[in-house]
Design an enzyme around this catalytic site. Structure first.
Site, PDB file in Angstrom:
ATOM      1  N   SER A   1      -6.684 -38.629 -43.345  1.00  0.00           N
ATOM      2  CA  SER A   1      -7.213 -39.794 -43.945  1.00  0.00           C
ATOM      3  C   SER A   1      -8.182 -40.781 -43.159  1.00  0.00           C
ATOM      4  O   SER A   1      -9.820 -41.352 -43.551  1.00  0.00           O
ATOM      5  CB  SER A   1      -6.631 -40.666 -44.570  1.00  0.00           C
ATOM      6  OG  SER A   1      -5.704 -41.233 -43.913  1.00  0.00           O
TER       7      SER A   1
ATOM      8  N   LYS B   1      -5.094 -46.948 -40.563  1.00  0.00           N
ATOM      9  CA  LYS B   1      -6.480 -47.029 -40.977  1.00  0.00           C
ATOM     10  C   LYS B   1      -7.354 -48.155 -40.273  1.00  0.00           C
ATOM     11  O   LYS B   1      -7.201 -48.654 -39.633  1.00  0.00           O
ATOM     12  CB  LYS B   1      -6.990 -48.005 -43.060  1.00  0.00           C
ATOM     13  CG  LYS B   1      -5.705 -47.059 -43.464  1.00  0.00           C
ATOM     14  CD  LYS B   1      -5.828 -45.290 -43.794  1.00  0.00           C
ATOM     15  CE  LYS B   1      -5.413 -45.149 -45.234  1.00  0.00           C
ATOM     16  NZ  LYS B   1      -5.288 -43.809 -45.548  1.00  0.00           N
TER      17      LYS B   1
END
Length: 278
Positions: free
Chosen positions: A42, A119
């Protein structure tokens, strides 16, 4: 009798040594640096599957989430941070806390599952975030993107989970070149980094997210392959992340392996050892 006493004393001393070592490691991991393996794609290309880094835990101060989770399914051990340090959970404050900066790569605790995620911090408390045509709008100001060629990788099983990459160049066979469009994205505060795009999808066009006070909005750099704040927690995303759920900042990759095991030395990525995270 003397031999028995010596043997008994040796066992006791060994146990003490192990206990002290575990206590020291626990304190070090709680207060300073926490090891973190990158399990998914990701955050490509900033972070690759198999990158190993230490999370800087004193960057933002301490909360219940600073307590390490101890999960060893093989031995039936499942002690997460909330079980160990839950007494200080719920007030959304931190000890010696400092605010993260927009663009930081952050490890945080998922508000529902309790698992650790990594993230990029996009939205600050009070921001209004919207994605239009794949471009982030922050309080009406776009995070500019400049085309930067493509990101290529082999179509092969990646990491211990054997994940396969998604490609922008269609169906790619085993061993083929899997490509994604790459752009350099720049946030309003000047932080720049590469982002990847596979193709048009629903998450490229969203409504307006109003980030609550004391919460943050996160996205993955691999935009079409990231469960992040664009999805609610009930829909498999992370939603808005409370301040107290931040664990630390990812500053530097220490080690990296492209194989199914770190023992496969022929898969080590020497060019990523001690590489800074931007």
């Amino acid at each position: 009798m003397a031999e028995t006493e010596k043997t008994g004393n040796a066992i006791v001393e060994t146990i003490k040594t192990v206990v002290y070592a575990l206590l020291i490691a626990g304190v070090f991991r709680t207060l300073f640096f926490q090891p973190f393996w990158i399990p998914s794609g990701s955050m490509k290309q900033t972070l690759l599957i198999g990158d190993f880094l230490f999370v800087n835990k004193f960057a933002y101060g301490y909360s219940y989430a600073s307590c390490p989770s101890i999960v060893i399914p093989r031995f039936g051990i499942n002690l997460d941070a909330k079980k160990l340090c839950g007494a200080v959970d719920g007030d959304n404050t931190r000890l010696w806390g400092s605010d993260p900066e927009r663009g930081d790569v952050v490890v945080f605790r998922h508000p529902v599952s309790g698992r650790d995620y990594i993230k990029r911090l996009i939205g600050m408390p009070g921001d209004k975030i919207q994605i239009t045509g794949g471009v982030i709008q922050i309080n009406g100001e776009p995070a500019t993107q400049v085309a930067d060629g493509q990101f290529d990788e082999l179509m092969e099983l990646q990491g211990p989970q054997g994940l396969r990459p998604r490609c922008a160049n269609g169906a790619v066979g085993q061993g083929g070149v899997c490509s994604k469009e790459r752009a350099i994205e720049t946030l309003p505060n000047g932080v720049s980094y590469p982002v990847l795009n596979i193709g048009p999808q629903a998450s490229d066009r969203t409504g307006i997210y109003s980030v609550p006070e004391g919460h943050y909005f996160f996205m993955g750099d691999n935009r079409d392959n990231s469960a992040d704040s664009r999805l609610a927690q009930t829909a498999g995303g992370v939603g808005f992340v409370p301040y107290e759920n931040l664990i630390g900042r990812a500053d530097r990759i220490v080690f990296s392996s492209a194989g199914r095991s770190m023992l496969f030395f022929w898969t080590w990525r020497g060019d990523r050892f001690f590489k800074g995270v931007q």
